[in-house]
Scaffold this active site. Structure first.
Site, PDB file in Angstrom:
ATOM      1  N   SER A 133       0.881  -1.171   0.000  1.00  0.00           N
ATOM      2  CA  SER A 133       0.000   0.000   0.000  1.00  0.00           C
ATOM      3  C   SER A 133       0.912   1.213   0.000  1.00  0.00           C
ATOM      4  CB  SER A 133      -0.827   0.005   1.281  1.00  0.00           C
ATOM      5  OG  SER A 133      -1.470   1.255   1.466  1.00  0.00           O
ATOM      6  N   TYR A 146      -2.385  -1.334  10.936  1.00  0.00           N
ATOM      7  CA  TYR A 146      -2.401  -1.621   9.489  1.00  0.00           C
ATOM      8  C   TYR A 146      -1.071  -1.194   8.871  1.00  0.00           C
ATOM      9  CZ  TYR A 146      -3.804  -1.403   4.551  1.00  0.00           C
ATOM     10  OH  TYR A 146      -3.871  -1.562   3.192  1.00  0.00           O
TER      11      TYR A 146
HETATM   12  N1  LIG Z   1      -8.657  -0.316  -1.306  1.00  0.00           N
HETATM   13  C1  LIG Z   1      -7.623   0.415  -0.987  1.00  0.00           C
HETATM   14  O1  LIG Z   1      -7.717   1.658  -0.875  1.00  0.00           O
HETATM   15  C2  LIG Z   1      -6.280  -0.222  -0.797  1.00  0.00           C
HETATM   16  C3  LIG Z   1      -5.145   0.617  -0.824  1.00  0.00           C
HETATM   17  C4  LIG Z   1      -3.893   0.051  -0.628  1.00  0.00           C
HETATM   18  C5  LIG Z   1      -3.760  -1.318  -0.435  1.00  0.00           C
HETATM   19  N2  LIG Z   1      -4.879  -2.110  -0.399  1.00  0.00           N
HETATM   20  C6  LIG Z   1      -4.680  -3.547  -0.178  1.00  0.00           C
HETATM   21  O2  LIG Z   1      -5.253  -4.262  -1.257  1.00  0.00           O
HETATM   22  C7  LIG Z   1      -5.557  -5.584  -0.822  1.00  0.00           C
HETATM   23  C8  LIG Z   1      -6.956  -5.948  -1.306  1.00  0.00           C
HETATM   24  O3  LIG Z   1      -7.900  -5.101  -0.686  1.00  0.00           O
HETATM   25  P1  LIG Z   1      -9.159  -4.484  -1.465  1.00  0.00           P
HETATM   26  O4  LIG Z   1      -9.009  -3.022  -1.441  1.00  0.00           O
HETATM   27  O5  LIG Z   1      -9.357  -5.177  -2.751  1.00  0.00           O
HETATM   28  O6  LIG Z   1     -10.326  -4.818  -0.422  1.00  0.00           O
HETATM   29  P2  LIG Z   1     -11.461  -5.961  -0.445  1.00  0.00           P
HETATM   30  O7  LIG Z   1     -12.306  -5.797  -1.654  1.00  0.00           O
HETATM   31  O8  LIG Z   1     -12.105  -5.902   0.875  1.00  0.00           O
HETATM   32  O9  LIG Z   1     -10.643  -7.317  -0.603  1.00  0.00           O
HETATM   33  C9  LIG Z   1      -9.981  -7.929   0.471  1.00  0.00           C
HETATM   34  C10 LIG Z   1      -9.829  -9.396   0.110  1.00  0.00           C
HETATM   35  O10 LIG Z   1      -9.022 -10.036   1.101  1.00  0.00           O
HETATM   36  C11 LIG Z   1      -9.660 -11.254   1.428  1.00  0.00           C
HETATM   37  N3  LIG Z   1      -9.248 -11.796   2.708  1.00  0.00           N
HETATM   38  C12 LIG Z   1      -9.312 -11.227   3.945  1.00  0.00           C
HETATM   39  N4  LIG Z   1      -8.860 -12.105   4.868  1.00  0.00           N
HETATM   40  C13 LIG Z   1      -8.493 -13.227   4.200  1.00  0.00           C
HETATM   41  C14 LIG Z   1      -7.953 -14.477   4.586  1.00  0.00           C
HETATM   42  N5  LIG Z   1      -7.719 -14.784   5.871  1.00  0.00           N
HETATM   43  N6  LIG Z   1      -7.682 -15.403   3.622  1.00  0.00           N
HETATM   44  C15 LIG Z   1      -7.942 -15.140   2.322  1.00  0.00           C
HETATM   45  N7  LIG Z   1      -8.478 -13.989   1.898  1.00  0.00           N
HETATM   46  C16 LIG Z   1      -8.746 -13.037   2.826  1.00  0.00           C
HETATM   47  C17 LIG Z   1     -11.144 -10.928   1.385  1.00  0.00           C
HETATM   48  O11 LIG Z   1     -11.864 -12.147   1.314  1.00  0.00           O
HETATM   49  P3  LIG Z   1     -13.367 -12.341   1.905  1.00  0.00           P
HETATM   50  O12 LIG Z   1     -14.302 -11.985   0.781  1.00  0.00           O
HETATM   51  O13 LIG Z   1     -13.414 -13.785   2.270  1.00  0.00           O
HETATM   52  O14 LIG Z   1     -13.509 -11.430   3.078  1.00  0.00           O
HETATM   53  C18 LIG Z   1     -11.181 -10.112   0.095  1.00  0.00           C
HETATM   54  O15 LIG Z   1     -11.181 -10.963  -1.026  1.00  0.00           O
HETATM   55  C19 LIG Z   1      -5.394  -5.587   0.688  1.00  0.00           C
HETATM   56  O16 LIG Z   1      -4.158  -6.209   1.007  1.00  0.00           O
HETATM   57  C20 LIG Z   1      -5.349  -4.113   1.056  1.00  0.00           C
HETATM   58  O17 LIG Z   1      -4.602  -3.885   2.218  1.00  0.00           O
HETATM   59  C21 LIG Z   1      -6.124  -1.593  -0.584  1.00  0.00           C
END
Ligand SMILES: NC(=O)c1ccc[n+]([C@@H]2O[C@H](COP(=O)([O-])OP(=O)(O)OC[C@H]3O[C@@H](n4cnc5c(N)ncnc54)[C@H](OP(=O)(O)O)[C@@H]3O)[C@@H](O)[C@H]2O)c1
Length: 269
Positions: A133, A146
Site C-alpha cells: 500500500s 495496518y
Molecule cells: N482499497 C484500498 O484503498 C487499498 C489501498 C492500498 C492497499 N490495499 C490492499 O489491497 C488488498 C486488497 O484489498 P481491497 O481493497 O481489494 O479490499 P477488499 O475488496 O475488501 O478485498 C480484500 C480481500 O481479502 C480477502 N481476505 C481477507 N482475509 C483473508 C484471509 N484470511 N484469507 C484469504 N483472503 C482473505 C477478502 O476475502 P473475503 O471476501 O473472504 O472477506 C477479500 O477478497 C489488501 O491487502 C489491502 O490492504 C487496498
C-alpha cells in the site's frame, strides 16, 4: 503455452479485478478465496479456476499450490493480495485483533511466499507480487497497526529480492493509494474499547474524512492493469504505484513534520 497466476483474496476488489484482467489476457488464473462457493458469475470465465485458500490456514495454501501445479504443470506468478484494515486508537486494541491483523496481512503472505519459492527456484523463474500500500511508506492517523503490517511487507519484500534474484525470481511490491473497494466497508475493523472515550472526538472526525478518500477513489481496474504490467514487463523494477505517486513524492521530499502537519490539516479538517 498460457501462463498461470495464483491470486489470494480474489473474492472482491483488487483481487477480483486482477483475476478477471489476467483471464482476459489469456492467462490461466487460479482465483483463490475463503469461500469460492460465493464467487458469482464473473468467475465462470473459462480461464478462471476457483480454489479455496484462507491465508490463516497453512494447509489450504499448500493444497491450493499443489492443486494448481497438478492442473497447470507450473505457476508463473503469485499475487499476495488478501488483507484488511484494523483501524482506530491503538490503546483500544486487543492482542487477538493485533495477531489476526499481522497473521493475515504479513504472516499469511510470508507463508504463501515460502510455499511457492521452491517451485520457482526449481523452474528458475517466477514472479511474486505483494500488494502492500502507499501506507507501507507513509502513515495516516489511527492506522498504526495496518501500517505496521504494510511497512513489514515492504521491508520483507525488498530484502527477499536479494536472495531470490540469482534464481531469476522477481519480487514486485504494489503500492496503491485509495481505491474504491470493500476495504473501507466490510474489510475494515474499527477498534473501540468500552469506557475508552477520550479518543472519540478525534476518531469521529478523522475516520469519516479518510473513508471519503475511498468513496471518491478510482476502482480497482487500474490496479489490475498495473499488476499485469508488473508481471509481464520483464524488468527488475520493484515498486509500482497506483493513485499514490504524488503523495509518496511529498512524503519523500518534505520534512516529516511538514508532511504530518499537512496530513493533520487534511484529515482533521
Ligand atoms: N482499497 C484500498 O484503498 C487499498 C489501498 C492500498 C492497499 N490495499 C490492499 O489491497 C488488498 C486488497 O484489498 P481491497 O481493497 O481489494 O479490499 P477488499 O475488496 O475488501 O478485498 C480484500 C480481500 O481479502 C480477502 N481476505 C481477507 N482475509 C483473508 C484471509 N484470511 N484469507 C484469504 N483472503 C482473505 C477478502 O476475502 P473475503 O471476501 O473472504 O472477506 C477479500 O477478497 C489488501 O491487502 C489491502 O490492504 C487496498
Amino acid at each position: 503455452m498460457p501462463k498461470t497466476v495464483l491470486i489470494t483474496g480474489s473474492s472482491s476488489g483488487i483481487g477480483k479485478a486482477t483475476a478477471s484482467y489476467f483471464a482476459e489476457q489469456g492467462w490461466n488464473v487460479v482465483a483463490t478465496m475463503r469461500t469460492p462457493e460465493n464467487a458469482g458469475e464473473w468467475a465462470k470465465h473459462s480461464n478462471i479456476t476457483l480454489i479455496r485458500l484462507d491465508v490463516l490456514d497453512l494447509a489450504s495454501i499448500q493444497e491450493a499450490i499443489r492443486d494448481s501445479l497438478r492442473k497447470f504443470g507450473k505457476i508463473d506468478a503469485v499475487m499476495n493480495n488478501a488483507g484488511y484494515g484494523l483501524v482506530g486508537p491503538f490503546e483500544a486494541s486487543t492482542n487477538e485483533q493485533i495477531k489476526r491483523q499481522f497473521d493475515t496481512n504479513v504472516f499469511g503472505l510470508m507463508n504463501v511466499c515460502r510455499e511457492i519459492i521452491p517451485h520457482f527456484r526449481e523452474q528458475r523463474g517466477g514472479t511474486i507480487i505483494n500488494v502492500a500500500s502507499m501506507g507501507g511508506r507513509l502513515t495516516f492517523p489511527l492506522y498504526s497497526l495496518y501500517h505496521g503490517t504494510k511497512w513489514a511487507v515492504e521491508g520483507f519484500s525488498e530484502s527477499l529480492q536479494f536472495e531470490l534474484q540469482p534464481f531469476k525470481i522477481r519480487l514486485k511490491i504494489i503500492e496503491p493509494g485509495a481505491i474504491k473497494t470493500d476495504f473501507y466497508d466490510r474489510s475494515m475493523e474499527v477498534m473501540s474499547k468500552p469506557g475508552l472515550t477520550v479518543y472519540d472526538a478525534y476518531v469521529n472526525k478523522a475516520l469519516p474524512n479518510m473513508n471519503k478518500f475511498g468513496e471518491t477513489a478510482p476502482g480497482p481496474e487500474k490496479v489490475a492493469q498495473v499488476i499485469y504490467q508488473a508481471a509481464t514487463d520483464g524488468s527488475g523494477k520493484l515498486r509500482y504505484q497506483v493513485n499514490s505517486a504524488p503523495l509518496l513524492a511529498l512524503r519523500r521530499l518534505l520534512p516529516l513534520s511538514w508532511f504530518q502537519g499537512l496530513m493533520r490539516k487534511i484529515i482533521l479538517k
